[in-house]
Design an enzyme around this catalytic site. Structure first.
Site, PDB file in Angstrom:
ATOM      1  CG  ASP A 333      50.671   8.499  69.683  1.00  0.00           C
ATOM      2  OD1 ASP A 333      50.746   9.740  69.212  1.00  0.00           O
ATOM      3  OD2 ASP A 333      50.890   8.494  70.763  1.00  0.00           O
ATOM      4  CD  GLU A 362      53.378  11.601  66.480  1.00  0.00           C
ATOM      5  OE1 GLU A 362      52.333  12.656  66.444  1.00  0.00           O
ATOM      6  OE2 GLU A 362      53.060  10.737  67.365  1.00  0.00           O
TER       7      GLU A 362
END
Length: 616
Positions: A333, A362
């Protein structure tokens, strides 16, 4: 007189009581809770947390393990113990004894486990896979008894779109057959670690315990069971991890190991969200720091990976979960928000332990250069070392949606897809990018495409056949709708709860268009598994002409041809232009419909459609 004597008695007790009794030494946490013999790196740092534990001296006696160093920070409730394991260290149990002035006061059991034989050489995900992204709380409720927990703050409330609905790990286990039959080969779960936040805890991105599965999802053993049973069906498990921040209710926040454990001295200062700050050569340092050191929101304290003890903790935690749960991958993330030199060290250590492991970062940017910067093997403007093999392809997602929604002009329309792939020279390996039409943070793809089934099929046909590793958000296969409002787009999968009127797992109650989408997905994904041009082949494309984009996937002598007509009207497409690939090929058979096409004449392609042909 009696009162005077009583006070003297109390003073006598206080000054004659051993220090251990006065301080009530205890161990509340010792992490990692266990480890393995035979790891590539022979060092292990234990975090011991307990009341004034720093007053004590740890000792152990076990063949092949020695305490190399003990670290004390500014908080006396922490000890960091560096262990050195030798090549001869055997699996087994021992005690770590904590002493004061040579006297044993606390004993804590520890264990070194045996690794699985093929653990280090585990294979990650690849272009041969299709990833199914699941928000666990919203997929299926396999165990209603754990919907709420007495120990955890937020209780189940399915009527609240932003609350906990009761989906869990058992629900996913119960529907592994459906996932496998649909053709998915990897499952990426939004985070399942404990999130003991007072509200909005279902999404999992506010970790309050790095070593325990949230009790409302199950427990560590059940998570491991999911991995084992999924593997039997040819499905790997990808863990969503957060290195950037924790939840405000993490136990660290009640007793920080050091004053610099959290960025901005533990005080809320929102991130600038300026992704360009990492790369901008003209930006002052304070503005660069405002991006990486700022917090997302007040409930997500931002971790300071410059702290070497925190950095080691996060690295070891990642390795621990790979080893414990037999994972095939990570999704990381908020990748660029994390301190970049730590990311270099983290990715290097993961790769050292697991050379074939996959982990995808990400970086939410439409600029391919910013995505490529992080991928291993890419050419960079500096000497930064990165070892991450995969990145999420946000530029392709944006181009896909724009290409299908915008009018066909000399510079817009289907050309957008061509343009984004023309930048693939920037990447270390574009075939290792994860491609997607939607995820848990954006409007559902069917809704983005104005609930147009033809556009949906065009988009998904492209995602399943272009270069890269496809990722599909749960419910995409049945045309689930939803705006960017998180609670709505992460709606419950129909059939995951008892008494649901619609059951998509069984196909009952779905609209005809939804059934067609489900059948379409199942057909393409199961065909894709066996297609060497798609799973191993090169991509070769042609510059779009008159609103038509054509590309090939080629592996040795096998070929797949994909034609996309972005016009409203039918196009008759001559194959002469593709002579370098078609050569003496005479026919193509469509994957959906099994229709035979004569490649020596024009191909009639209806408006707003995609055609996938196996070339013979």
């Amino acid at each position: 007189m009696k009162y005077f004597n009583l006070n003297w008695l109390l003073l006598f007790i206080i000054y004659t009581t051993p220090a251990s009794s006065k301080n009530s030494y205890q161990i509340d946490h010792l992490e990692p809770p266990f480890w393995w013999a035979g790891m590539a790196d022979n060092t292990l740092q234990l975090m011991a947390h307990g009341k004034v534990i720093a007053d004590l001296e740890p000792e152990l006696s076990y063949p092949g393990i020695v305490i190399n160093q003990v670290h004390r920070l500014d908080n006396p409730n922490y000890l960091f113990i560096d262990l050195l394991l030798s090549e001869t260290t055997k699996p087994g149990k021992f005690d770590i004894v904590f002493k004061e002035s040579g006297r044993p006061l606390i004993s804590h059991p520890y264990e070194i486990l045996k690794r699985n034989a093929d653990s280090a050489e585990r294979q990650g995900f690849s272009p041969a896979d299709v990833i199914y992204l699941i928000t666990p709380d919203r997929y299926a409720n396999g165990d209603p008894s754990n919907d709420s927990s007495l120990r955890l703050e937020e209780k189940s409330n399915r009527q609240n779109k932003d609350g906990r609905h009761g989906g869990d790990i058992q629900g996913i286990i119960d529907h592994l057959d459906y996932i496998a039959e649909m053709g998915f080969t990897q499952i990426w779960l939004n985070p399942v670690l404990e999130n003991n936040q007072k509200k909005y805890s279902y999404h999992g991105y506010s970790t309050t315990d790095y070593y325990n599965i949230d009790a409302r999802f199950g427990n560590n053993a059940l998570y491991k069971k999911l991995s084992v049973q999924a593997k039997r069906k040819g499905i790997g498990i990808i863990k969503d991890i957060i290195l950037n921040h924790i939840g405000s209710e993490h136990w660290w926040m009640m007793d920080l190991p050091s004053s610099d454990w959290i960025n901005n001295e533990g005080k809320f200062l929102q991130t600038s969200h300026n992704h360009l700050a990492v790369h901008d050569p003209h930006l002052v340092q304070s503005e660069k720091d405002a991006f990486t050191d700022g917090w997302f929101v007040k409930s997500m304290p931002d971790l300071n990976q410059h702290n070497p003890f925190l950095a080691t903790y996060l690295i070891q935690n990642s390795i621990w979960w790979i080893e414990y749960a037999s994972l095939s991958g990570f999704r990381v993330d908020t990748y660029p928000y994390v301190e970049k030199m730590f990311l270099s060290d983290w990715s290097k250590r993961i790769t050292k332990e697991y050379p074939n492991f996959s982990f995808v970062g990400e970086e939410w940017s439409s600029n391919p250069a910013m995505i490529a910067y992080w991928q291993v093997g890419s050419h960079r403007y500096d000497n930064y070392k990165s070892y991450i093999p995969n990145m999420m392809d946000f530029p392709l997602h944006e181009a896909l949606v724009n290409s299908l929604l915008n009018k066909e002009t000399w510079e817009t329309g289907i050309k957008d897809l061509y343009k984004v792939l023309a930048n693939d020279y920037l990447y270390g390996n574009p075939y290792n990018l994860v491609v997607f039409a939607g995820n848990h943070d954006m409007t559902r793809i069917f809704s983005q495409l104005n609930n147009d089934f033809d556009l949906y099929k065009m988009a998904m046909s492209y995602i399943y056949t272009t270069r890269g590793i496809p990722q599909v958000y749960y419910g995409t296969e049945i045309l689930m709708e939803g705006p960017a409002d998180h609670g709505t787009l992460r709606a419950d999968f129909p059939g995951g709860w008892n008494n649901d009127k619609v059951n998509a797992f069984k196909g009952s109650g779905l609209k005809n268009e939804q059934k067609d989408a489900q059948s379409f997905t199942k057909k393409l994904l199961n065909w894709r598994k066996e297609s060497l041009p798609i799973t191993k082949g090169k991509l070769i494309h042609f510059y779009p002409s008159d609103g038509v984009y054509v590309f090939f996937r080629k592996y040795e002598d096998d070929q797949v041809m994909v034609l996309i007509n972005n016009n409203n009207k039918t196009k008759n497409i001559s194959t002469d232009r593709f002579f370098e690939l078609l050569a003496d090929k005479k026919q193509g058979i469509s994957i959906v419909g099994n229709k035979v096409y004569d490649l020596t004449s024009k191909i009639n392609l209806p408006g707003k459609s995609a055609l996938i042909l196996e070339i013979h």
